[in-house]
Design a protein around this motif. Sequence first.
Motif, short mmCIF file in Angstrom:
data_model
loop_
_atom_site.label_atom_id
_atom_site.label_comp_id
_atom_site.label_asym_id
_atom_site.label_seq_id
_atom_site.Cartn_x
_atom_site.Cartn_y
_atom_site.Cartn_z
N PRO A 169 74.49 85.33 -1.75
CA PRO A 169 75.90 85.56 -2.11
C PRO A 169 76.37 86.99 -1.92
O PRO A 169 77.54 87.23 -1.60
N GLU A 170 75.46 87.97 -2.07
CA GLU A 170 75.91 89.37 -1.95
C GLU A 170 76.32 89.73 -0.53
O GLU A 170 77.01 90.73 -0.31
N GLN A 192 83.56 82.97 -7.65
CA GLN A 192 82.47 83.90 -7.99
C GLN A 192 81.57 83.29 -9.06
O GLN A 192 80.33 83.39 -8.98
N LYS A 193 82.17 82.65 -10.05
CA LYS A 193 81.39 82.08 -11.14
C LYS A 193 80.47 80.95 -10.65
O LYS A 193 79.33 80.83 -11.08
N TRP A 195 79.61 80.25 -7.27
CA TRP A 195 78.78 80.47 -6.08
C TRP A 195 78.38 81.94 -5.86
O TRP A 195 77.70 82.24 -4.88
N GLY A 196 78.83 82.82 -6.74
CA GLY A 196 78.31 84.19 -6.72
C GLY A 196 78.96 85.15 -5.75
O GLY A 196 78.52 86.29 -5.64
#
Length: 398
Positions: A169-170, A192-193, A195-196
Amino acid sequence: MIPEWRRAYNAAYTDAKYKEYRRRLEAEAGCPIEFRVAESPVFLPPALRDEMVAATLALVAQLSTPERQRRSLGAVPAEFDVPGGDAHPLFAQFDFAVTREGDRPDGRLTARLIELQGFPSLYGFQLLQALELRELVPNGQRLDFLLSGLDQAGYRRVVGDAILGGYPPEHVVLLDLDPPSQKTYPDFAMTQKLWGIRAVCPTTLEKRGRELWYRRDGTPTRILRIYNRIIVDELQAKRVALPFRYGEPLDVEWAGHPNWYFRWSKHALPALDHPAVPQAVFLSDLDRPPADLGAWVLKPLYSFAGLGVKVDLTPGDLDALPAERRRQTLLMRKVEYAPVIETTDGNRSKCEVRIMVVWRNREPLPVTTLIRLSQGKMMGVDFNKDRTWVGSSSGLWP
């Protein structure tokens, strides 16, 4: 639209429950919700739901023919033609008006296509909204909101795989202009919550040769994949300067290649042939206005959120458009939305159902719905000011 569920829901409805529902949505998303959320889910009859899903898959098949694929290439403006296109969109949306056959008050409920787009929608927020709406319904756990046999884990896996493409994800970002200012930010927060991946403004990126980088918690981090949420209309209107050009080759993958925003859009409507698709024609292809001009709607090809759409046309509206804009404008047969949603505010609401599609193993997979309720001439906010039982919703069914 399923009478027994509607009666039970309306009988149990209170404004206090609605306010608590909104509070839970904002608490779960972790941010305010600036768009209006409707007071109710839509109880979709399975036959109508299946009709819309079948129409969606039939239209995907039509849009995917070699002839229509070649035709769609002409929709992409040269300055926004991104290299490295793929064989199909990764995401697609098909918006259907719920209407009555023959526009008769007693006609069978049916669906008519209003719009389509090869662009992501609110895949994160819709999961949250459907779950919370189901909690408002007496015995709501007996209802479902996912398509294609998916459960919640399957939905998260299918959508997450499409967005992330196998990368950590980053190294994947959701790209949109000034994300916290967008009304769709609750979806970005849920993305974001779930799948990051983080929402990033493209103006903050750093270009190093063919690479794009962003700062994640202060650390320079290379971007390998972009979940593209930029609306080109906004980019043009605000004259935003980006650190890269759309037409230059970059060493990134696109989760939703930008060209599909243009290729699968209102531009495709005149070439579609399906009972659910109203007649549509480019204004530049008309020698003279139709004799029944009042039965048509004027739509700019690439407007967003209903901007520029005219529903009560006069010949002067057509005459006022310069030649270059006539090539970018459609006339489309009006569709009569049926006021099928019984409310507790003394009115009835109309609805538009979006079938949300994700490609999985090279096949289109309908995954869920996004529904908008209206009591005005159109679905947009400007046509529903100071109304209740309007706004964003989800479909539920037994």
